[in-house]
Design a protein around this motif. Structure first.
Motif, mmCIF file in Angstrom:
data_model
loop_
_atom_site.group_PDB
_atom_site.id
_atom_site.type_symbol
_atom_site.label_atom_id
_atom_site.label_comp_id
_atom_site.label_asym_id
_atom_site.label_seq_id
_atom_site.Cartn_x
_atom_site.Cartn_y
_atom_site.Cartn_z
ATOM 1 N N VAL A 130 1.070 -1.274 0.251
ATOM 2 C CA VAL A 130 -0.203 0.144 0.151
ATOM 3 C C VAL A 130 1.085 1.335 -0.188
ATOM 4 O O VAL A 130 0.497 2.119 -0.788
ATOM 5 C CB VAL A 130 -1.034 -0.079 1.161
ATOM 6 C CG1 VAL A 130 -1.526 1.473 1.225
ATOM 7 C CG2 VAL A 130 -1.433 -1.220 0.993
ATOM 8 N N GLY A 131 1.931 1.500 0.878
ATOM 9 C CA GLY A 131 3.012 2.302 1.263
ATOM 10 C C GLY A 131 3.608 2.495 -0.414
ATOM 11 O O GLY A 131 3.162 3.731 -0.926
ATOM 12 N N VAL A 132 4.110 1.579 -1.418
ATOM 13 C CA VAL A 132 4.763 1.544 -2.956
ATOM 14 C C VAL A 132 3.285 2.488 -3.584
ATOM 15 O O VAL A 132 3.698 2.954 -3.897
ATOM 16 C CB VAL A 132 5.820 0.605 -2.552
ATOM 17 C CG1 VAL A 132 5.933 0.511 -4.710
ATOM 18 C CG2 VAL A 132 6.716 0.282 -1.980
ATOM 19 N N GLY A 133 2.466 1.728 -3.297
ATOM 20 C CA GLY A 133 1.497 1.692 -4.337
ATOM 21 C C GLY A 133 0.878 3.287 -3.930
ATOM 22 O O GLY A 133 0.343 3.564 -5.459
ATOM 23 N N GLY A 159 2.627 5.764 -3.202
ATOM 24 C CA GLY A 159 3.806 6.700 -3.283
ATOM 25 C C GLY A 159 3.622 6.979 -5.080
ATOM 26 O O GLY A 159 4.039 8.114 -5.592
ATOM 27 N N VAL A 160 3.630 6.206 -5.301
ATOM 28 C CA VAL A 160 3.836 5.409 -7.003
ATOM 29 C C VAL A 160 2.790 6.172 -7.671
ATOM 30 O O VAL A 160 2.565 7.028 -8.761
ATOM 31 C CB VAL A 160 3.871 4.309 -7.178
ATOM 32 C CG1 VAL A 160 3.583 3.986 -9.286
ATOM 33 C CG2 VAL A 160 5.384 4.198 -7.376
ATOM 34 N N SER A 161 1.404 6.142 -7.299
ATOM 35 C CA SER A 161 -0.006 6.633 -8.096
ATOM 36 C C SER A 161 -0.061 8.457 -7.553
ATOM 37 O O SER A 161 -0.607 9.024 -7.842
ATOM 38 C CB SER A 161 -1.224 6.147 -7.381
ATOM 39 O OG SER A 161 -1.070 5.888 -5.944
ATOM 40 N N VAL A 162 0.326 8.833 -6.160
ATOM 41 C CA VAL A 162 0.198 9.882 -6.331
ATOM 42 C C VAL A 162 1.553 11.296 -6.975
ATOM 43 O O VAL A 162 1.214 11.577 -7.286
ATOM 44 C CB VAL A 162 0.824 10.015 -4.162
ATOM 45 C CG1 VAL A 162 0.690 11.403 -4.713
ATOM 46 C CG2 VAL A 162 -0.477 10.066 -3.476
#
Length: 230
Positions: free
Chosen positions: A101-104, A106-109
């Motif tokens: 969730v954290g990586v996703g 960050g990438v999506s934002v």
């Protein structure tokens, strides 16, 4: 007829049959539609599993075998996800979910800011010079952007309340035209897909399934009428 032609004939008939079975929903939901639906879901799920296993082998096992040992970390996190199927060790999967969730996020934002803010600002900052039609087009884009942007301006300024109401109304129309154009494009793309399927059904060997399908639909209608009379 050799084996390749026979396989092509059978696959074409199966594809046409599944297409017509999906379109049987236009009459009512029946066992034909359910068979086609379950077939699609099952094939998609099987393909997803096979692709996931291939991705693990290509991105994980092969790279670890090549000496990139730090790929063991995501593989361990992936294995930790399977503890979700147990009761006592289910808490272990939360660490993997937190990382995902954290990586996703960050990438999506970052992608959302670039696509929906930065690129939109760049697209609206255009020159008003050029040919007469270019000036008109660019002027419409700039004014439409300003009106649509000020439509979401909710600060109450008494001196500008009445002019802002006109601008907000113009911005509302701009948004309506934009959403209408997006919806029209979506409908057009769906109609393109439908036209492609109709062209396929009218080609060899798919058109052999059309009379069979019509006979089945007529039998369903006759059965429903008999059932209502009974």
């Amino acid at each position: 007829m050799d084996f390749a032609e026979f396989a092509s004939l059978i696959s074409g008939l199966i594809a046409a049959a599944l297409t017509l079975m999906i379109y049987s929903l236009l009459y009512r939901e029946s066992i034909l539609y359910r068979i086609a639906e379950h077939t699609f879901v099952g094939i998609y799920a099987g393909y997803g599993v096979a692709y996931a296993v291939k991705n693990i082998m290509d991105q994980g096992v092969s790279r670890v075998s090549a000496g990139n040992y730090w790929f063991i970390i995501p593989m361990i996190l992936g294995i930790m996800l399977f503890t979700r199927f147990t009761v006592k060790q289910a808490w272990i999967s939360r660490y993997s979910m937190a990382v995902m969730v954290g990586v996703g996020t960050g990438v999506s934002v970052r992608a959302l800011i670039e696509a929906q803010i930065v690129r939109q600002i760049k697209a609206s900052v255009i020159s008003l010079y050029g040919g007469p039609f270019t000036v008109i087009d660019n002027l419409i884009i700039v004014l439409g952007f300003i009106c649509a942007f000020l439509y979401f301006f909710f600060t109450d300024i008494s001196a500008l309340r009445r002019p802002m109401s006109y601008i907000a109304k113009a911005g509302r129309y701009v948004l309506m035209f934009t959403f209408g154009g997006a919806f029209g494009g979506t409908v057009l793309s769906r109609m393109t897909l439908f036209t492609g399927r109709m062209q396929y059904l009218l080609s060899y060997p798919a058109y052999y399934m059309i009379p069979v399908f019509v006979a089945i639909i007529c039998a369903m209608i006759y059965y429903d009428l008999r059932k209502k009379k009974a």
